[in-house]
Structures are given as structure tokens and as C-alpha cells.
Write an enzyme that holds these catalytic residues in place. Structure first.
Site, PDB file in Angstrom:
ATOM      1  N   GLU A  70      -1.518   8.849   5.523  1.00  0.00           N
ATOM      2  CA  GLU A  70      -2.526   9.123   6.538  1.00  0.00           C
ATOM      3  C   GLU A  70      -3.127  10.488   6.262  1.00  0.00           C
ATOM      4  O   GLU A  70      -2.435  11.417   5.875  1.00  0.00           O
ATOM      5  CB  GLU A  70      -1.906   9.104   7.935  1.00  0.00           C
ATOM      6  CG  GLU A  70      -1.499   7.706   8.329  1.00  0.00           C
ATOM      7  CD  GLU A  70      -0.997   7.629   9.756  1.00  0.00           C
ATOM      8  OE1 GLU A  70      -1.348   8.499  10.557  1.00  0.00           O
ATOM      9  OE2 GLU A  70      -0.245   6.691  10.036  1.00  0.00           O
ATOM     10  N   GLY A 122      11.320  20.910   7.322  1.00  0.00           N
ATOM     11  CA  GLY A 122      10.548  20.925   8.555  1.00  0.00           C
ATOM     12  C   GLY A 122      11.335  20.322   9.699  1.00  0.00           C
ATOM     13  O   GLY A 122      12.574  20.266   9.649  1.00  0.00           O
ATOM     14  N   GLU A 169       0.853  -1.207   0.000  1.00  0.00           N
ATOM     15  CA  GLU A 169       0.000   0.000   0.000  1.00  0.00           C
ATOM     16  C   GLU A 169       0.877   1.240   0.000  1.00  0.00           C
ATOM     17  O   GLU A 169       1.996   1.216   0.514  1.00  0.00           O
ATOM     18  CB  GLU A 169      -0.943  -0.025   1.214  1.00  0.00           C
ATOM     19  CG  GLU A 169      -0.261  -0.211   2.571  1.00  0.00           C
ATOM     20  CD  GLU A 169       0.253   1.060   3.180  1.00  0.00           C
ATOM     21  OE1 GLU A 169      -0.158   2.148   2.701  1.00  0.00           O
ATOM     22  OE2 GLU A 169       1.074   0.994   4.112  1.00  0.00           O
ATOM     23  N   ASN A 186       9.586   4.296   0.134  1.00  0.00           N
ATOM     24  CA  ASN A 186       9.587   5.039   1.395  1.00  0.00           C
ATOM     25  C   ASN A 186      10.978   5.571   1.742  1.00  0.00           C
ATOM     26  O   ASN A 186      11.116   6.693   2.234  1.00  0.00           O
ATOM     27  CB  ASN A 186       9.037   4.177   2.532  1.00  0.00           C
ATOM     28  CG  ASN A 186       7.520   4.223   2.558  1.00  0.00           C
ATOM     29  OD1 ASN A 186       6.912   5.006   1.830  1.00  0.00           O
ATOM     30  ND2 ASN A 186       6.905   3.400   3.383  1.00  0.00           N
ATOM     31  N   CYS A 206       5.331   4.923   9.030  1.00  0.00           N
ATOM     32  CA  CYS A 206       6.007   4.226   7.921  1.00  0.00           C
ATOM     33  C   CYS A 206       7.484   4.558   7.772  1.00  0.00           C
ATOM     34  O   CYS A 206       8.325   3.669   7.825  1.00  0.00           O
ATOM     35  CB  CYS A 206       5.308   4.525   6.609  1.00  0.00           C
ATOM     36  SG  CYS A 206       3.716   3.719   6.488  1.00  0.00           S
ATOM     37  N   LYS A 255      10.027   3.363  10.591  1.00  0.00           N
ATOM     38  CA  LYS A 255      10.066   1.902  10.718  1.00  0.00           C
ATOM     39  C   LYS A 255      10.622   1.256   9.436  1.00  0.00           C
ATOM     40  O   LYS A 255      11.444   0.343   9.490  1.00  0.00           O
ATOM     41  CB  LYS A 255       8.632   1.445  10.998  1.00  0.00           C
ATOM     42  CG  LYS A 255       8.321  -0.001  10.805  1.00  0.00           C
ATOM     43  CD  LYS A 255       6.920  -0.316  11.292  1.00  0.00           C
ATOM     44  CE  LYS A 255       5.826  -0.085  10.258  1.00  0.00           C
ATOM     45  NZ  LYS A 255       5.824  -0.990   9.122  1.00  0.00           N
ATOM     46  N   LYS A 300       8.227  -1.290  -2.188  1.00  0.00           N
ATOM     47  CA  LYS A 300       7.623  -0.539  -1.076  1.00  0.00           C
ATOM     48  C   LYS A 300       8.700   0.125  -0.202  1.00  0.00           C
ATOM     49  O   LYS A 300       8.615   1.303   0.137  1.00  0.00           O
ATOM     50  CB  LYS A 300       6.764  -1.496  -0.244  1.00  0.00           C
ATOM     51  CG  LYS A 300       6.325  -0.960   1.080  1.00  0.00           C
ATOM     52  CD  LYS A 300       5.274   0.127   0.930  1.00  0.00           C
ATOM     53  CE  LYS A 300       5.106   0.859   2.227  1.00  0.00           C
ATOM     54  NZ  LYS A 300       3.807   1.356   2.482  1.00  0.00           N
TER      55      LYS A 300
HETATM   56  C1  UDX Z   1       4.010   7.734   4.071  1.00  0.00           C
HETATM   57  C2  UDX Z   1       4.023   7.586   2.541  1.00  0.00           C
HETATM   58  O1  UDX Z   1       3.750   8.858   1.929  1.00  0.00           O
HETATM   59  C3  UDX Z   1       3.031   6.547   2.093  1.00  0.00           C
HETATM   60  O2  UDX Z   1       3.106   6.373   0.684  1.00  0.00           O
HETATM   61  C4  UDX Z   1       3.360   5.248   2.804  1.00  0.00           C
HETATM   62  O3  UDX Z   1       2.479   4.222   2.427  1.00  0.00           O
HETATM   63  C5  UDX Z   1       3.341   5.442   4.312  1.00  0.00           C
HETATM   64  O4  UDX Z   1       4.234   6.482   4.667  1.00  0.00           O
HETATM   65  P1  UDX Z   1       2.508   8.987   5.888  1.00  0.00           P
HETATM   66  O5  UDX Z   1       3.474   8.455   6.902  1.00  0.00           O
HETATM   67  O6  UDX Z   1       1.067   8.881   6.150  1.00  0.00           O
HETATM   68  O7  UDX Z   1       2.760   8.264   4.470  1.00  0.00           O
HETATM   69  O8  UDX Z   1       2.820  10.524   5.714  1.00  0.00           O
HETATM   70  P2  UDX Z   1       3.503  11.517   4.669  1.00  0.00           P
HETATM   71  O9  UDX Z   1       2.498  12.490   4.219  1.00  0.00           O
HETATM   72  O10 UDX Z   1       4.239  10.795   3.626  1.00  0.00           O
HETATM   73  O11 UDX Z   1       4.516  12.293   5.647  1.00  0.00           O
HETATM   74  C6  UDX Z   1       5.525  11.594   6.379  1.00  0.00           C
HETATM   75  C7  UDX Z   1       6.364  12.532   7.193  1.00  0.00           C
HETATM   76  O12 UDX Z   1       7.207  13.313   6.367  1.00  0.00           O
HETATM   77  C8  UDX Z   1       5.583  13.528   8.037  1.00  0.00           C
HETATM   78  O13 UDX Z   1       6.219  13.646   9.304  1.00  0.00           O
HETATM   79  C9  UDX Z   1       5.683  14.823   7.263  1.00  0.00           C
HETATM   80  O14 UDX Z   1       5.566  15.969   8.077  1.00  0.00           O
HETATM   81  C10 UDX Z   1       7.067  14.699   6.678  1.00  0.00           C
HETATM   82  N1  UDX Z   1       7.261  15.472   5.439  1.00  0.00           N
HETATM   83  C11 UDX Z   1       6.613  15.122   4.304  1.00  0.00           C
HETATM   84  C12 UDX Z   1       8.142  16.558   5.434  1.00  0.00           C
HETATM   85  O15 UDX Z   1       8.744  16.903   6.468  1.00  0.00           O
HETATM   86  N2  UDX Z   1       8.339  17.226   4.263  1.00  0.00           N
HETATM   87  C13 UDX Z   1       7.726  16.901   3.106  1.00  0.00           C
HETATM   88  O16 UDX Z   1       7.980  17.552   2.083  1.00  0.00           O
HETATM   89  C14 UDX Z   1       6.814  15.810   3.124  1.00  0.00           C
END
Ligand code: UDX
Length: 436
Positions: free
Chosen positions: A155, A256, A151, A211, A263, A266, A207
Site C-alpha cells: 500500500e 517499530g 500480488e 508475507n 496482509c 491476516k 504468497k
Molecule cells: C505487505 C507486503 O509488503 C506486500 O508485498 C503484500 O502484498 C501485502 O503486505 P503492506 O501491508 O502494504 O504490504 O505494507 P508493508 O510496507 O509491507 O508494511 C507492513 C507493516 O510492516 C507495516 O505496519 C510497517 O510499518 C511494518 N514494517 C515494515 C516494519 O515495522 N518494519 C519494516 O522494516 C518494514
């Protein structure tokens, strides 16, 4: 087609509800009786925008049901998804496959007809082979195939990601597995979503590679942000300037406080372990993990600096706005807010906080932090206001009110959601990430 989804957590529930919405007949299974009882009452175990409505509509239409009885529920299912958790194993960072293996055994013992077993959980390379072995060892007389279908749900945007995916990846070793998966995703074929058929091991690695690459992109821009601060450049313009190159792409270049969530932390660790086991080091990912880990406490020190340094900060008050690792979720896993709050408390700073959804989950993780019902009550008497998570409601704070309530007008914006000129024009000291 009947689909069984074993594991009704985040991935299982979103996927199950979306498959039902495509018109499939779906049963979501979980061992946790309380969770299933709550789902029967329409109560979601997680916060995800739109999920409660999607579940309710499909339950009403008779396409979605819930059960704790795996043996009964998988009867007649042509596709049985494994969507249980694969947490980091304590101590070594390997993905813990106990639940995946348990489910495989139980599925094998209870197969009532031919079926494709699909691993949706994020699992290390070779797990599909092991699942196949476990099912074969149960002695089931039925034809089965084991397929990998990772997947890629974010979130807070999971339903949209499921229904309009950039791509679907399917790792299948035979025609039977491919055929059933084509049927499962037929509604998305019609939408012309790209679908990549590949080998099972390749799919499992895709996958982790995806990530790890995204985590690398974020970490890269975070380091560029630090450099920007030193040389007097602006990281947002650096992101735009490099992102307009199609080979780089503009997404995931927001500097940031470091990535968190269920995800990236881990999966990067698990990839390192796989690489180590196969004697094929991934040094870039190693560096990403280290840099991101140390960044979280560094953000706490940035707040201390804004308070005039660690000594001056003692006894002062910080108001944290946003605690979850990103907006539109209540997920606190590996959120930078935890290390930031800890660093501040360690230096004798009193910490108050507000988060729209995450406070219940956050409370036990940060017992010294005083939780407030709204942002302004957290800000009252604060010597510094820190935007940790970019929830929409923090994008247009009433800065006049913030000035009146705060002890000192100092804003540390770890998500760069404000314009420095605007905030300074309102009389604030303003600190952001990678911008002067
Ligand atoms: C992520 C992947 O996007 C998704 O495809 C996978 O299946 C699961 O992991 P998620 O963990 O829900 O999804 O959040 P995501 O929106 O990807 O953000 C992850 C982290 O990166 C957050 O802490 C976010 O604040 C940070 N982030 C993201 C940044 O600091 N800068 C960015 O440009 C993008």
C-alpha cells in the site's frame, strides 16, 4: 487483450488500472453499485498515491471501464481475474473464501468463450483446485484454465510495485493458462521483470511464505530492539550491520511498534491454519504472530513509562502523531495505534491525535480519542508526543513550537525518525525503539 477484473477493491483497481496502462482493454467489476458509480465519477474508493490520475488517463483513452454486470462484462475477456476480499473468518482465522467461490460460480455460469480464470486474491493452498471444480460443475461448454497469480503490492507504493515488480509468480497447470498469462504480462517481459512459472499450489504457497517471512524479519528486529534497550546497544546499527550481509539483506529491518495492515496479520494467521490442517506446524510463524500481537500493547506501556508510570500517567494527555499502520494510506487495519490508544485510555490518559489521511477511518475505532486538524493542535497541552506512524510531515516537526505548545517536552518516537542527540539538545526527554 480484453481483461475482466472481478472485485474493484485495492488489488483489483490497482491491477486493472495498471493493465489498462499497459494497453490492455480492462473492465473492473464490482457488486457495490455505489463504488462503481463513484468510479464513473472519478472518485477512488481508497487512497493510493497516483491511482486517481492513472484511472482518469486510462478511462479517457477508452481502455478502462467499470461495471456491476459481471455476466455482460466478462464477455470476450480472455483473462478473468478474481480479486475479491479474503478476510479472516470470524473465530478461527481461516481465510474466508465465500466471495471467491461465489465469483467462480458466477463466472462459470456466464462464460461466453474460452478464458483463463486467475486468482489474484490471497488464497490458501488448494483454492485453485476448488475454483476449477466449481467452474466445471456449472457445466460450461467452454475451454478454461484456472491460474494462480498472487500480488505483492505494498500500500502506498502499489503502482510502482505493479509496474516494476521484483518478480511475477504464475501457477499454471497447463500450456493454455501459461500462454494467456504470458500475453497478459508481455509488457513486463519486455522490461525483463523476472517471471516464475510454477504449479498452482506452489504459487499459492509462495504468497503466504513471502508475507510470513517478511513478518518474521520485522518481528526478529523488533525483539533485537528490545534486547538493545536492555544491553545498551543501538538497533539501527544492528540492522545496518546484519543487513550489509547480502544473504540477510537490508530491507524490512526497521524496528517499530509492530506490523499491521491488510496482509501480514491476516496471512500469517491463515498460514497457521493451513499448516494445522495439514499437520505440519509452523512454530516460527506461531511465535511471530504472538510476539507481534503483544508488542502493540507493550508500546502503549512504553508511553505510560515515559509519563512516569501508569499511576503518574492518570489524567495526563498524550498526542499521537500518525494512526494508520504505515504512511501514505488511510488503512487502519490492525494498526498498532489502536492498541496504543486503548492502553493509554485504559490507564486514564486523555488521547489526542492527528493523521494526514486516516482520521475518518480511525474515528469509529477509537471513540475516546480527540481528532485534530493538524499536528500542533493535537500537541497543545500534551504531556507526551508520540510518533506512531512515520508520515513525512512528522520528520521535520518544528521542535521549538512543539516545546512551547506541549505541557512537557517528552517525545516518544516509535519509528526512530529523529536523532536522539538533536532532540535532547533541544531540551526534550526522548524515547525511541532499540536505542538509548
Ligand atoms: C505487505 C507486503 O509488503 C506486500 O508485498 C503484500 O502484498 C501485502 O503486505 P503492506 O501491508 O502494504 O504490504 O505494507 P508493508 O510496507 O509491507 O508494511 C507492513 C507493516 O510492516 C507495516 O505496519 C510497517 O510499518 C511494518 N514494517 C515494515 C516494519 O515495522 N518494519 C519494516 O522494516 C518494514
Amino acid at each position: 487483450m480484453k481483461i475482466a477484473m472481478v472485485g474493484s477493491g485495492y488489488v483489483g483497481l490497482v491491477s486493472g488500472a495498471c493493465f489498462a496502462d499497459f494497453g490492455h482493454d480492462v473492465v473492473c467489476i464490482d457488486k457495490d453499485e455505489r463504488k462503481i458509480a463513484a468510479l464513473h465519477d472519478g472518485v477512488m474508493p481508497i487512497y493510493e498515491p497516483g491511482l486517481d490520475n492513472l484511472v482518469a488517463t486510462n478511462v479517457e483513452a477508452g481502455r478502462l471501464s467499470f461495471s456491476t454486470d459481471l455476466a455482460e462484462a466478462i464477455k470476450g475477456a480472455q483473462a478473468i481475474f478474481i480479486a475479491v476480499g479474503t478476510p479472516s473468518r470470524r473465530g478461527d482465522g481461516h481465510a474466508d473464501l465465500t466471495f471467491v467461490h461465489q465469483v467462480a460460480r458466477e463466472v462459470g455460469e456466464n462464460l461466453a468463450g474460452e478464458a483463463v480464470i486467475v486468482t489474484k486474491s490471497t488464497v490458501p493452498v488448494g483454492t485453485g483446485d476448488e475454483v476449477e471444480r466449481i467452474i466445471r460443475d456449472t457445466g460450461t461448454p467452454h475451454r478454461f484454465a484456472v491460474v494462480s497469480n498472487p500480488e505483492f503490492l505494498r500500500e502506498g507504493a502499489a503502482i510502482g510495485d505493479f509496474k516494476r515488480p521484483d518478480r511475477i509468480v504464475i501457477g499454471a497447470e497447463d500450456e493454455f493458462g501459461q500462454e494467456i498469462m504470458r500475453e497478459v504480462y508481455r509488457p513486463l517481459f519486455l522490461n525483463e521483470s523476472p517471471i516464475l512459472f510454477t504449479s498452482r499450489r506452489t504459487s499459492e504457497l509462495i504468497k503466504y511464505a513471502a508475507n510470513a517471512f517478511l513478518a518474521t524479519k520485522i518481528t526478529f528486529i523488533n525483539e533485537m530492539a528490545d534486547l538493545c534497550e536492555k544491553v545498551g546497544a543501538n538497533v539501527q546499527d544492528v540492522s545496518r550491520g546484519i543487513g550489509m550481509d547480502n544473504r540477510i539483506g537490508s530491507k524490512f529491518l526497521h524496528a517499530g511498534p509492530g506490523y499491521g495492515g491488510s496482509c501480514f496479520p491476516k496471512d500469517t494467521l491463515a498460514l497457521l491454519k493451513t499448516a494445522e490442517d495439514f499437520d505440519s506446524p509452523t512454530r516460527i510463524v506461531e511465535a511471530v504472530v504472538k510476539v507481534n500481537d503483544s508488542r502493540k500493547r507493550a508500546m502503549g506501556r512504553k508511553v505510560l513509562d515515559a509519563l512516569g508510570g501508569a499511576d503518574a500517567a492518570r489524567g495526563k494527555k498524550a498526542a499521537l502523531l500518525g494512526l494508520t499502520f504505515k504512511p501514505n494510506t488511510d488503512d487502519m487495519r490492525d494498526s498498532p495505534s489502536i492498541a496504543i490508544a486503548q492502553t493509554l485510555s485504559d490507564s486514564g490518559v486523555k488521547v489526542a491525535a492527528f493523521d494526514p489521511e486516516g482520521m475518518e477511518v480511525a474515528k469509529p475505532l477509537m471513540p475516546d480519542v480527540a481528532m485534530h486538524e493538524d499536528p500542533y493542535s493535537a500537541i497543545k497541552g500534551a504531556d507526551v508526543v508520540v510518533i506512531v506512524t512515520e508520515w513525512n510531515e512528522f520528520r521535520a516537526l518544528d521542535l521549538g513550537r512543539v516545546r512551547e505548545l506541549a505541557n512537557e517536552p517528552v517525545l516518544v518516537d516509535l519509528r526512530n525518525i529523529y536523532s536522539a542527540d538533536d532532540v535532547r539538545a533541544r531540551g526534550f526527554k526522548y524515547v525511541s525503539v532499540g536505542r538509548l
